[in-house]
Scaffold this motif. Structure first.
Motif, PDB file in Angstrom:
ATOM      1  N   ASP A   1      42.463  36.242  36.400  1.00  0.00           N
ATOM      2  CA  ASP A   1      43.421  35.133  36.425  1.00  0.00           C
ATOM      3  C   ASP A   1      42.740  33.800  36.687  1.00  0.00           C
ATOM      4  OD1 ASP A   1      45.598  36.798  35.933  1.00  0.00           O
ATOM      5  OD2 ASP A   1      45.784  37.310  38.046  1.00  0.00           O
ATOM      6  N   CYS A   2      41.641  33.832  37.428  1.00  0.00           N
ATOM      7  CA  CYS A   2      40.920  32.599  37.740  1.00  0.00           C
ATOM      8  C   CYS A   2      39.477  32.720  37.256  1.00  0.00           C
ATOM      9  CB  CYS A   2      40.946  32.333  39.248  1.00  0.00           C
ATOM     10  SG  CYS A   2      40.101  30.819  39.730  1.00  0.00           S
ATOM     11  N   ILE A   3      39.079  31.867  36.315  1.00  0.00           N
ATOM     12  CA  ILE A   3      37.716  31.871  35.793  1.00  0.00           C
ATOM     13  C   ILE A   3      36.852  30.954  36.641  1.00  0.00           C
ATOM     14  CG2 ILE A   3      36.255  31.294  33.810  1.00  0.00           C
ATOM     15  CD1 ILE A   3      38.607  31.925  32.003  1.00  0.00           C
ATOM     16  N   THR A   4      35.717  31.483  37.106  1.00  0.00           N
ATOM     17  CA  THR A   4      34.810  30.701  37.940  1.00  0.00           C
ATOM     18  C   THR A   4      33.495  30.452  37.209  1.00  0.00           C
ATOM     19  OG1 THR A   4      33.903  32.674  39.000  1.00  0.00           O
ATOM     20  CG2 THR A   4      35.825  31.656  40.040  1.00  0.00           C
ATOM     21  N   ALA A   5      32.742  29.477  37.676  1.00  0.00           N
ATOM     22  CA  ALA A   5      31.508  29.066  36.998  1.00  0.00           C
ATOM     23  C   ALA A   5      30.436  30.141  37.032  1.00  0.00           C
ATOM     24  CB  ALA A   5      30.978  27.782  37.628  1.00  0.00           C
ATOM     25  N   ASP A   6      30.459  30.983  38.063  1.00  0.00           N
ATOM     26  CA  ASP A   6      29.419  32.006  38.194  1.00  0.00           C
ATOM     27  C   ASP A   6      29.930  33.405  37.865  1.00  0.00           C
ATOM     28  OD1 ASP A   6      31.063  32.281  40.374  1.00  0.00           O
ATOM     29  OD2 ASP A   6      29.444  32.439  41.843  1.00  0.00           O
ATOM     30  N   MET A   7      31.024  33.506  37.156  1.00  0.00           N
ATOM     31  CA  MET A   7      31.606  34.800  36.810  1.00  0.00           C
ATOM     32  C   MET A   7      30.792  35.468  35.710  1.00  0.00           C
ATOM     33  SD  MET A   7      35.547  35.489  35.698  1.00  0.00           S
ATOM     34  CE  MET A   7      35.345  34.886  34.029  1.00  0.00           C
ATOM     35  N   ASP A   8      30.639  36.779  35.793  1.00  0.00           N
ATOM     36  CA  ASP A   8      29.912  37.524  34.771  1.00  0.00           C
ATOM     37  C   ASP A   8      30.787  37.771  33.545  1.00  0.00           C
ATOM     38  OD1 ASP A   8      27.624  37.677  36.267  1.00  0.00           O
ATOM     39  OD2 ASP A   8      28.075  39.649  37.096  1.00  0.00           O
ATOM     40  N   THR A   9      30.110  37.869  32.399  1.00  0.00           N
ATOM     41  CA  THR A   9      30.779  38.220  31.148  1.00  0.00           C
ATOM     42  C   THR A   9      30.050  39.410  30.535  1.00  0.00           C
ATOM     43  OG1 THR A   9      31.396  35.922  30.715  1.00  0.00           O
ATOM     44  CG2 THR A   9      31.437  37.436  28.847  1.00  0.00           C
TER      45      THR A   9
ATOM     46  N   ALA B   1      37.499  45.244  35.614  1.00  0.00           N
ATOM     47  CA  ALA B   1      37.301  43.820  35.369  1.00  0.00           C
ATOM     48  C   ALA B   1      38.019  42.981  36.414  1.00  0.00           C
ATOM     49  CB  ALA B   1      37.787  43.463  33.965  1.00  0.00           C
ATOM     50  N   ASP B   2      39.208  43.423  36.815  1.00  0.00           N
ATOM     51  CA  ASP B   2      39.970  42.712  37.838  1.00  0.00           C
ATOM     52  C   ASP B   2      39.290  42.818  39.198  1.00  0.00           C
ATOM     53  OD1 ASP B   2      42.208  41.300  38.936  1.00  0.00           O
ATOM     54  OD2 ASP B   2      43.019  43.204  39.637  1.00  0.00           O
ATOM     55  N   HIS B   3      38.888  44.036  39.570  1.00  0.00           N
ATOM     56  CA  HIS B   3      38.275  44.256  40.883  1.00  0.00           C
ATOM     57  C   HIS B   3      36.963  43.490  41.022  1.00  0.00           C
ATOM     58  CE1 HIS B   3      37.180  46.328  44.575  1.00  0.00           C
ATOM     59  NE2 HIS B   3      35.995  46.582  44.041  1.00  0.00           N
ATOM     60  N   TYR B   4      36.151  43.487  39.971  1.00  0.00           N
ATOM     61  CA  TYR B   4      34.835  42.846  40.021  1.00  0.00           C
ATOM     62  C   TYR B   4      34.855  41.416  39.478  1.00  0.00           C
ATOM     63  CZ  TYR B   4      32.820  47.361  41.247  1.00  0.00           C
ATOM     64  OH  TYR B   4      32.501  48.549  41.887  1.00  0.00           O
ATOM     65  N   GLN B   5      36.048  40.916  39.152  1.00  0.00           N
ATOM     66  CA  GLN B   5      36.207  39.540  38.656  1.00  0.00           C
ATOM     67  C   GLN B   5      35.202  39.235  37.540  1.00  0.00           C
ATOM     68  OE1 GLN B   5      38.764  36.945  39.863  1.00  0.00           O
ATOM     69  NE2 GLN B   5      39.430  39.068  39.778  1.00  0.00           N
ATOM     70  N   THR B   6      35.337  40.011  36.481  1.00  0.00           N
ATOM     71  CA  THR B   6      34.416  39.955  35.344  1.00  0.00           C
ATOM     72  C   THR B   6      35.197  39.805  34.046  1.00  0.00           C
ATOM     73  OG1 THR B   6      32.833  41.374  36.500  1.00  0.00           O
ATOM     74  CG2 THR B   6      32.615  41.227  34.108  1.00  0.00           C
ATOM     75  N   ALA B   7      34.735  38.929  33.163  1.00  0.00           N
ATOM     76  CA  ALA B   7      35.310  38.836  31.827  1.00  0.00           C
ATOM     77  C   ALA B   7      34.691  39.905  30.938  1.00  0.00           C
ATOM     78  CB  ALA B   7      35.054  37.448  31.239  1.00  0.00           C
ATOM     79  N   VAL B   8      35.486  40.543  30.101  1.00  0.00           N
ATOM     80  CA  VAL B   8      34.995  41.579  29.189  1.00  0.00           C
ATOM     81  C   VAL B   8      35.428  41.228  27.772  1.00  0.00           C
ATOM     82  CG1 VAL B   8      34.897  44.029  28.650  1.00  0.00           C
ATOM     83  CG2 VAL B   8      35.190  43.299  31.030  1.00  0.00           C
ATOM     84  N   ILE B   9      34.461  41.182  26.862  1.00  0.00           N
ATOM     85  CA  ILE B   9      34.702  40.840  25.465  1.00  0.00           C
ATOM     86  C   ILE B   9      34.495  42.093  24.619  1.00  0.00           C
ATOM     87  CG2 ILE B   9      34.186  39.199  23.624  1.00  0.00           C
ATOM     88  CD1 ILE B   9      34.903  37.929  26.402  1.00  0.00           C
TER      89      ILE B   9
END
Length: 244
Positions: free
Chosen positions: A25-33, A57-65
């Motif tokens: 829900d919140c994208i951060t500058a240091d988030m993994d993709t 992805a939610d638990h680890y705050q990670t974007a997945v493509i």
């Protein structure tokens, strides 16, 4: 979590490619993709339905493509799309980190091969690479997919010697500098010997890696658990900033 699905126009593939994106829900500058590549005769909806990917992805705050790429083993035009079109498109649309230490590529089976091929060719983009039960011998993988009567792109209709010459992973090891590798395979998987052979090649070339071999077969019962291990490995792995 937010799940988006849209088509990305590809000049290299001359088609619109369906892509799924999982976002916190919140994208951060240091988030993994993580760019996650599906196996042969699969598509992103299979990865989403048969795993706990959304929860991870939610638990680890990670974007997945998750791009839908057919059975092309992610080489040639598919490689151009992934590394020269999709990454730029995603980073522009979602303002995700451009830093390689926050950008991973991985996959299962055919996607495991594709992750290593693309990751090792472009260590400037991907700081970490993971393969789950990877079909790491391309000629064997193509033979198996043909046996299943799956459609292959024209660029893979080449003699075995040419496939090995053009798409072997071993020569790409010379590209490596501060890249993180995670490989996993089930002990009852028909690809276990191929994975063990590749791990021995990593040893011979003094390439650092994590390798996990557990009970399991070439199926989603194994990959579901393996994905959990990948996210935890990624949380703990050492980051190499600006090392390329």
């Amino acid at each position: 979590m937010i799940l988006n699905q849209f088509n990305v126009p590809s000049a290299s593939l001359k088609a619109d490619i369906s892509v799924y994106v999982l976002l916190p829900d919140c994208i951060t500058a240091d988030m993994d993709t993580i760019y996650l590549l599906h196996g042969a005769m699969e598509e992103p909806s299979v990865l989403l339905s048969k795993s706990t990917l959304s929860e991870l992805a939610d638990h680890y705050q990670t974007a997945v493509i998750l791009p839908a790429m057919g059975n092309g083993f992610y080489v040639d035009a598919a490689h151009e799309f992934l590394c020269n079109e999709l990454v730029k498109y995603i980073q522009k649309e979602y303002a995700l980190s451009l830093n390689r230490e926050h950008t991973l590529i991985g996959g299962n089976s055919m996607g495991g091969y594709g992750a290593l091929y693309n990751g090792m060719k472009r260590p400037d983009i991907f700081g970490a690479v993971f393969s789950l039960s990877g079909a790491l011998d391309l000629s064997y993988g193509i033979t198996f997919v043909r046996y299943l009567d799956a459609k292959l792109p024209d660029y893979l209709n080449k003699p075995k010697a040419q496939l090995i010459s053009e798409y072997d992973l071993v020569p790409l090891l010379s590209n490596q500098s501060k890249q993180q590798y995670y490989l996993s395979c089930g002990k009852d998987d028909f690809l276990i010997d191929i994975n063990r052979k590749f791990v021995s090649i990593l040893n011979q070339n003094n390439i650092a890696y994590t390798y996990v071999e557990e009970a399991g077969n070439h199926d989603w019962d194994y990959w579901r658990k393996a994905l959990v291990n990948v996210f935890e490995w990624n949380r703990l792995r050492e980051r190499y900033v600006n090392s390329i």
